[in-house]
Design a protein around this motif. Structure first.
Motif, PDB file in Angstrom:
ATOM      1  N   MET A   1       0.850  -1.182   0.000  1.00 18.34           N
ATOM      2  CA  MET A   1       0.000   0.000   0.000  1.00 18.34           C
ATOM      3  C   MET A   1       0.889   1.237   0.000  1.00 18.34           C
ATOM      4  O   MET A   1       1.881   1.316   0.705  1.00 18.34           O
ATOM      5  CB  MET A   1      -0.890   0.002   1.237  1.00 18.34           C
ATOM      6  CG  MET A   1      -1.729   1.244   1.345  1.00 18.34           C
ATOM      7  SD  MET A   1      -2.682   1.471   2.882  1.00 18.34           S
ATOM      8  CE  MET A   1      -3.161  -0.147   3.342  1.00 18.34           C
ATOM      9  N   ARG A   2       0.483   2.202  -0.827  1.00 14.34           N
ATOM     10  CA  ARG A   2       1.193   3.478  -0.878  1.00 14.34           C
ATOM     11  C   ARG A   2       0.276   4.569  -0.353  1.00 14.34           C
ATOM     12  O   ARG A   2      -0.935   4.384  -0.239  1.00 14.34           O
ATOM     13  CB  ARG A   2       1.630   3.767  -2.316  1.00 14.34           C
ATOM     14  CG  ARG A   2       2.683   2.733  -2.765  1.00 14.34           C
ATOM     15  CD  ARG A   2       3.211   2.995  -4.128  1.00 14.34           C
ATOM     16  NE  ARG A   2       3.957   4.252  -4.152  1.00 14.34           N
ATOM     17  CZ  ARG A   2       4.359   4.836  -5.280  1.00 14.34           C
ATOM     18  NH1 ARG A   2       4.098   4.289  -6.448  1.00 14.34           N
ATOM     19  NH2 ARG A   2       5.036   5.955  -5.264  1.00 14.34           N
ATOM     20  N   PHE A   3       0.892   5.725  -0.079  1.00 14.60           N
ATOM     21  CA  PHE A   3       0.154   6.833   0.513  1.00 14.60           C
ATOM     22  C   PHE A   3       0.299   8.089  -0.343  1.00 14.60           C
ATOM     23  O   PHE A   3       1.336   8.309  -0.972  1.00 14.60           O
ATOM     24  CB  PHE A   3       0.665   7.098   1.937  1.00 14.60           C
ATOM     25  CG  PHE A   3       0.524   5.896   2.823  1.00 14.60           C
ATOM     26  CD1 PHE A   3      -0.706   5.534   3.339  1.00 14.60           C
ATOM     27  CD2 PHE A   3       1.629   5.121   3.131  1.00 14.60           C
ATOM     28  CE1 PHE A   3      -0.842   4.426   4.153  1.00 14.60           C
ATOM     29  CE2 PHE A   3       1.509   4.006   3.945  1.00 14.60           C
ATOM     30  CZ  PHE A   3       0.266   3.657   4.452  1.00 14.60           C
ATOM     31  N   TRP A   4      -0.752   8.908  -0.325  1.00 13.04           N
ATOM     32  CA  TRP A   4      -0.849  10.068  -1.199  1.00 13.04           C
ATOM     33  C   TRP A   4      -1.505  11.220  -0.464  1.00 13.04           C
ATOM     34  O   TRP A   4      -2.057  11.056   0.611  1.00 13.04           O
ATOM     35  CB  TRP A   4      -1.680   9.717  -2.442  1.00 13.04           C
ATOM     36  CG  TRP A   4      -1.187   8.485  -3.108  1.00 13.04           C
ATOM     37  CD1 TRP A   4      -1.621   7.191  -2.914  1.00 13.04           C
ATOM     38  CD2 TRP A   4      -0.129   8.386  -4.053  1.00 13.04           C
ATOM     39  NE1 TRP A   4      -0.897   6.328  -3.690  1.00 13.04           N
ATOM     40  CE2 TRP A   4       0.020   7.025  -4.399  1.00 13.04           C
ATOM     41  CE3 TRP A   4       0.714   9.332  -4.656  1.00 13.04           C
ATOM     42  CZ2 TRP A   4       0.968   6.582  -5.309  1.00 13.04           C
ATOM     43  CZ3 TRP A   4       1.659   8.886  -5.570  1.00 13.04           C
ATOM     44  CH2 TRP A   4       1.774   7.531  -5.889  1.00 13.04           C
ATOM     45  N   LEU A   5      -1.480  12.377  -1.103  1.00 18.94           N
ATOM     46  CA  LEU A   5      -2.219  13.539  -0.629  1.00 18.94           C
ATOM     47  C   LEU A   5      -2.996  14.096  -1.820  1.00 18.94           C
ATOM     48  O   LEU A   5      -2.430  14.266  -2.900  1.00 18.94           O
ATOM     49  CB  LEU A   5      -1.267  14.601  -0.067  1.00 18.94           C
ATOM     50  CG  LEU A   5      -1.960  15.816   0.541  1.00 18.94           C
ATOM     51  CD1 LEU A   5      -1.301  16.194   1.862  1.00 18.94           C
ATOM     52  CD2 LEU A   5      -1.913  17.001  -0.414  1.00 18.94           C
ATOM     53  N   PHE A   6      -4.292  14.315  -1.601  1.00 17.22           N
ATOM     54  CA  PHE A   6      -5.185  14.856  -2.625  1.00 17.22           C
ATOM     55  C   PHE A   6      -5.649  16.229  -2.150  1.00 17.22           C
ATOM     56  O   PHE A   6      -6.296  16.340  -1.109  1.00 17.22           O
ATOM     57  CB  PHE A   6      -6.425  13.966  -2.794  1.00 17.22           C
ATOM     58  CG  PHE A   6      -6.138  12.586  -3.304  1.00 17.22           C
ATOM     59  CD1 PHE A   6      -6.233  12.308  -4.659  1.00 17.22           C
ATOM     60  CD2 PHE A   6      -5.805  11.555  -2.436  1.00 17.22           C
ATOM     61  CE1 PHE A   6      -5.990  11.031  -5.139  1.00 17.22           C
ATOM     62  CE2 PHE A   6      -5.560  10.272  -2.907  1.00 17.22           C
ATOM     63  CZ  PHE A   6      -5.653  10.011  -4.259  1.00 17.22           C
ATOM     64  N   LYS A   7      -5.321  17.261  -2.927  1.00 18.45           N
ATOM     65  CA  LYS A   7      -5.705  18.630  -2.572  1.00 18.45           C
ATOM     66  C   LYS A   7      -6.981  19.022  -3.303  1.00 18.45           C
ATOM     67  O   LYS A   7      -7.141  18.752  -4.482  1.00 18.45           O
ATOM     68  CB  LYS A   7      -4.601  19.611  -2.965  1.00 18.45           C
ATOM     69  CG  LYS A   7      -3.369  19.502  -2.106  1.00 18.45           C
ATOM     70  CD  LYS A   7      -2.290  20.434  -2.589  1.00 18.45           C
ATOM     71  CE  LYS A   7      -2.718  21.863  -2.451  1.00 18.45           C
ATOM     72  NZ  LYS A   7      -1.701  22.796  -2.944  1.00 18.45           N
ATOM     73  N   SER A   8      -7.863  19.674  -2.573  1.00 16.37           N
ATOM     74  CA  SER A   8      -9.103  20.150  -3.173  1.00 16.37           C
ATOM     75  C   SER A   8      -9.495  21.488  -2.577  1.00 16.37           C
ATOM     76  O   SER A   8      -9.342  21.706  -1.372  1.00 16.37           O
ATOM     77  CB  SER A   8     -10.231  19.141  -2.921  1.00 16.37           C
ATOM     78  OG  SER A   8     -11.405  19.551  -3.585  1.00 16.37           O
ATOM     79  N   GLU A   9     -10.003  22.351  -3.423  1.00 16.08           N
ATOM     80  CA  GLU A   9     -10.547  23.611  -2.942  1.00 16.08           C
ATOM     81  C   GLU A   9     -11.935  23.308  -2.394  1.00 16.08           C
ATOM     82  O   GLU A   9     -12.800  22.830  -3.136  1.00 16.08           O
ATOM     83  CB  GLU A   9     -10.630  24.630  -4.080  1.00 16.08           C
ATOM     84  CG  GLU A   9      -9.279  24.985  -4.653  1.00 16.08           C
ATOM     85  CD  GLU A   9      -9.374  25.904  -5.860  1.00 16.08           C
ATOM     86  OE1 GLU A   9     -10.498  26.301  -6.248  1.00 16.08           O
ATOM     87  OE2 GLU A   9      -8.314  26.210  -6.422  1.00 16.08           O
ATOM     88  N   PRO A  10     -12.195  23.569  -1.109  1.00 12.64           N
ATOM     89  CA  PRO A  10     -13.482  23.207  -0.533  1.00 12.64           C
ATOM     90  C   PRO A  10     -14.674  23.892  -1.211  1.00 12.64           C
ATOM     91  O   PRO A  10     -15.776  23.351  -1.177  1.00 12.64           O
ATOM     92  CB  PRO A  10     -13.359  23.584   0.939  1.00 12.64           C
ATOM     93  CG  PRO A  10     -12.117  24.374   1.069  1.00 12.64           C
ATOM     94  CD  PRO A  10     -11.271  24.123  -0.135  1.00 12.64           C
TER      95      PRO A  10
END
Length: 141
Positions: A1-10
């Motif tokens: 398993m790998r890990f990530w970051l997902f950015k979103s404008e709320p």
């Protein structure tokens, strides 16, 4: 398993919007950066990611799971763009702000610190563990 970051404008897609999709999840669509797209191409079902609110909040607010590998982005006819599908797993006890991440020397090499504009980025196992601890959630989830 790998890990990530997902950015979103709320204002565009918030943690609450993601939660509302339930187990069906949602495409992480609209990404138009080659490096971010390439990271999504590396993802596998079961990978985990931080859901990060950009704009004013600038904080990790939840954890998502990749539920579908890279496929054509339904928001464009341009075959260059692909996306994954993610579903919400859980919110965090304590949102972890960008300022808190920058203040922790153990996180100095995170792409979020070095290249904050990148919308999808990898997170190392150690970075995942540290941010989960700061957020008050189990690192295994």
């Amino acid at each position: 398993m790998r890990f990530w970051l997902f950015k979103s404008e709320p204002s565009n897609w918030s943690w609450q919007d993601q939660l509302a999709k339930g187990d069906a999840g949602e495409e992480w669509d609209g990404v138009r950066n080659y490096q971010a797209r390439n990271f999504m191409r590396e993802m596998a079902v079961g990978d985990r990611g931080f859901f990060y609110h950009s704009q004013a909040e600038k904080a990790v607010v939840g954890i998502v799971e990749v539920i579908a590998e890279a496929h054509p982005d339904s928001t464009t006819d341009d075959e260059r763009w692909e996306c994954v599908d993610v579903r919400a797993l859980q919110g965090v006890e304590t949102p972890v702000t960008l300022d808190a991440i920058k203040a922790d020397p153990r996180l100095a090499d995170m792409p979020l610190v070095r290249n904050p504009r990148l919308s999808v980025q990898p997170v190392s196992v150690d970075q995942w563990r540290i941010i989960c601890e700061m957020a008050g959630v189990a690192a295994g989830r």
